[in-house]
Design a protein around this motif. Structure first.
Motif, PDB file in Angstrom:
ATOM      1  N   ARG A 193      16.532  97.598  17.263  1.00 39.58           N
ATOM      2  CA  ARG A 193      15.793  96.868  18.294  1.00 39.58           C
ATOM      3  C   ARG A 193      15.539  95.447  17.842  1.00 39.58           C
ATOM      4  N   GLY A 194      15.726  94.492  18.755  1.00 35.31           N
ATOM      5  CA  GLY A 194      15.445  93.091  18.458  1.00 35.31           C
ATOM      6  C   GLY A 194      16.629  92.309  17.928  1.00 35.31           C
ATOM      7  N   THR A 195      17.676  92.984  17.549  1.00 33.00           N
ATOM      8  CA  THR A 195      18.851  92.281  17.039  1.00 33.00           C
ATOM      9  C   THR A 195      19.799  91.949  18.183  1.00 33.00           C
ATOM     10  N   SER A 196      20.843  91.192  17.866  1.00 31.70           N
ATOM     11  CA  SER A 196      21.859  90.823  18.853  1.00 31.70           C
ATOM     12  C   SER A 196      23.227  91.261  18.346  1.00 31.70           C
ATOM     13  N   LEU A 197      24.110  91.550  19.262  1.00 32.91           N
ATOM     14  CA  LEU A 197      25.458  91.985  18.904  1.00 32.91           C
ATOM     15  C   LEU A 197      26.456  91.307  19.815  1.00 32.91           C
ATOM     16  N   PRO A 216      36.647  80.967  25.343  1.00 34.45           N
ATOM     17  CA  PRO A 216      37.268  79.787  24.739  1.00 34.45           C
ATOM     18  C   PRO A 216      38.717  79.553  25.136  1.00 34.45           C
ATOM     19  N   ASN A 217      39.423  80.606  25.538  1.00 35.29           N
ATOM     20  CA  ASN A 217      40.821  80.444  25.947  1.00 35.29           C
ATOM     21  C   ASN A 217      41.178  81.534  26.950  1.00 35.29           C
ATOM     22  N   LEU A 218      42.453  81.561  27.333  1.00 39.87           N
ATOM     23  CA  LEU A 218      42.885  82.453  28.415  1.00 39.87           C
ATOM     24  C   LEU A 218      43.124  83.891  27.970  1.00 39.87           C
ATOM     25  N   THR A 219      42.941  84.184  26.699  1.00 42.18           N
ATOM     26  CA  THR A 219      43.182  85.549  26.224  1.00 42.18           C
ATOM     27  C   THR A 219      41.975  86.170  25.531  1.00 42.18           C
ATOM     28  N   PHE A 220      40.870  85.498  25.505  1.00 40.90           N
ATOM     29  CA  PHE A 220      39.753  85.965  24.672  1.00 40.90           C
ATOM     30  C   PHE A 220      38.420  85.669  25.330  1.00 40.90           C
ATOM     31  N   SER A 221      37.473  86.596  25.141  1.00 43.06           N
ATOM     32  CA  SER A 221      36.115  86.393  25.614  1.00 43.06           C
ATOM     33  C   SER A 221      35.164  87.183  24.733  1.00 43.06           C
ATOM     34  N   THR A 222      33.925  86.735  24.676  1.00 40.56           N
ATOM     35  CA  THR A 222      32.899  87.495  23.985  1.00 40.56           C
ATOM     36  C   THR A 222      31.688  87.652  24.885  1.00 40.56           C
ATOM     37  N   LEU A 223      31.024  88.786  24.704  1.00 36.72           N
ATOM     38  CA  LEU A 223      29.751  89.061  25.365  1.00 36.72           C
ATOM     39  C   LEU A 223      28.742  89.370  24.276  1.00 36.72           C
ATOM     40  N   THR A 224      27.624  88.681  24.296  1.00 37.08           N
ATOM     41  CA  THR A 224      26.555  88.964  23.344  1.00 37.08           C
ATOM     42  C   THR A 224      25.416  89.660  24.067  1.00 37.08           C
ATOM     43  N   VAL A 225      24.943  90.727  23.493  1.00 34.14           N
ATOM     44  CA  VAL A 225      23.750  91.397  24.000  1.00 34.14           C
ATOM     45  C   VAL A 225      22.610  90.973  23.075  1.00 34.14           C
ATOM     46  N   SER A 226      21.679  90.211  23.619  1.00 33.84           N
ATOM     47  CA  SER A 226      20.652  89.570  22.793  1.00 33.84           C
ATOM     48  C   SER A 226      19.349  90.352  22.797  1.00 33.84           C
ATOM     49  N   ASN A 227      18.659  90.243  21.669  1.00 33.86           N
ATOM     50  CA  ASN A 227      17.329  90.838  21.563  1.00 33.86           C
ATOM     51  C   ASN A 227      17.315  92.251  22.157  1.00 33.86           C
ATOM     52  N   MET A 228      18.126  93.098  21.592  1.00 35.35           N
ATOM     53  CA  MET A 228      18.369  94.414  22.190  1.00 35.35           C
ATOM     54  C   MET A 228      17.165  95.335  22.162  1.00 35.35           C
ATOM     55  N   SER A 229      17.103  96.157  23.187  1.00 36.16           N
ATOM     56  CA  SER A 229      16.114  97.224  23.278  1.00 36.16           C
ATOM     57  C   SER A 229      16.865  98.512  23.596  1.00 36.16           C
ATOM     58  N   PRO A 230      16.209  99.648  23.453  1.00 31.94           N
ATOM     59  CA  PRO A 230      16.907 100.917  23.743  1.00 31.94           C
ATOM     60  C   PRO A 230      17.517 100.960  25.144  1.00 31.94           C
TER      61      PRO A 230
END
Lengths: 116, 115
Positions: B15-19, B71-85
């Motif tokens: 809990r509270g971390t980001s991924l 950043p480009n046409l083949t890649f993406s990232t999703l961050t889940v911030s300040n996670m909770s259950p």
């Protein structure tokens, strides 16, 4: 707003029986696409079919068949002679016409269990 | 057809971390999509990610919670911030097949469990 209803939460049938999964949708648009996806226990989503709203012909692909009826806003999926490998969660989905095919509204899914 | 690879495939987080979840596609695509599937639930679109512009978020999802990079046409990232259950879900990346099928291809998903 668009909506997809899969009233059957879970279905269990004995292997080799036929089974039909129901899908009812709501949309105000005359042009849209309907989809079925399969999600086996491994988790990935497997595309099964896309149907244009102007094409009401039923489609058959091997043991799978789909019945599209605009009059009742339904797009039902039938598996004939079911097999254990058919066990999965099946999702019906409707495209958002403002985005074309890419933005989908999914139903809640039907968990199908084939009993050997 | 497009082949989509997601990393990590699963993770257990505090809990509270980001991924940050990565999505790599084997071909160039204009639009990439991030969906969430909560336990036993259907799929819900989080946002649409276009290369070179800000992501477009669906109602109920905000950039501070789910920042996205493209950043480009083949890649993406999703961050889940300040996670909770409540963030425990499968997160899926998807791309559109611009060919005849109009199929939306999905990655195998990233299963996150937040303790």
């Amino acid at each position: 707003a668009q909506k997809v209803t899969q009233a059957q939460t879970e279905i269990s049938v004995v292997e080799k029986e036929d089974v039909t999964l129901d899908c009812v949708y709501e949309t105000r648009d005359t042009t849209y696409y309907l989809f079925w996806y399969k999600q086996p226990p491994s988790g990935e989503l497997v595309f099964l079919i896309r149907r244009n709203s102007f094409d009401e012909q039923n489609e058959i692909s091997g043991r799978y068949s789909w019945n599209f009826q605009k009059s009742t806003s339904s797009f039902n999926f039938t598996i004939t002679a079911s097999q254990v490998v058919d066990s999965a969660v099946y999702f019906c989905a409707l495209s958002d016409p403002n985005f074309g095919n890419e933005k989908l509204t999914f139903g809640t899914g039907t968990r199908l269990t084939i009993i050997p | 057809s497009a082949v989509i690879s997601q990393k990590p495939s699963r993770d257990i987080c505090q809990r509270g971390t980001s991924l940050t979840i990565q999505c790599q596609v084997d071909s160039q695509v204009t639009m990439m999509f991030w969906y969430r599937q909560q336990p036993g639930q259907s799929l819900t679109l989080i946002a649409t990610a276009n290369q070179g512009s800000e992501a477009t978020y669906e109602s109920g999802f905000v950039i501070d919670k789910f920042p996205i990079s493209r950043p480009n046409l083949t890649f993406s990232t999703l961050t889940v911030s300040n996670m909770s259950p409540e963030d425990s879900s499968i997160y899926l990346c998807s791309v559109l097949d611009m060919g005849l099928t109009g199929e939306l291809f999905f990655g195998e998903g990233s299963r996150l469990t937040v303790l």
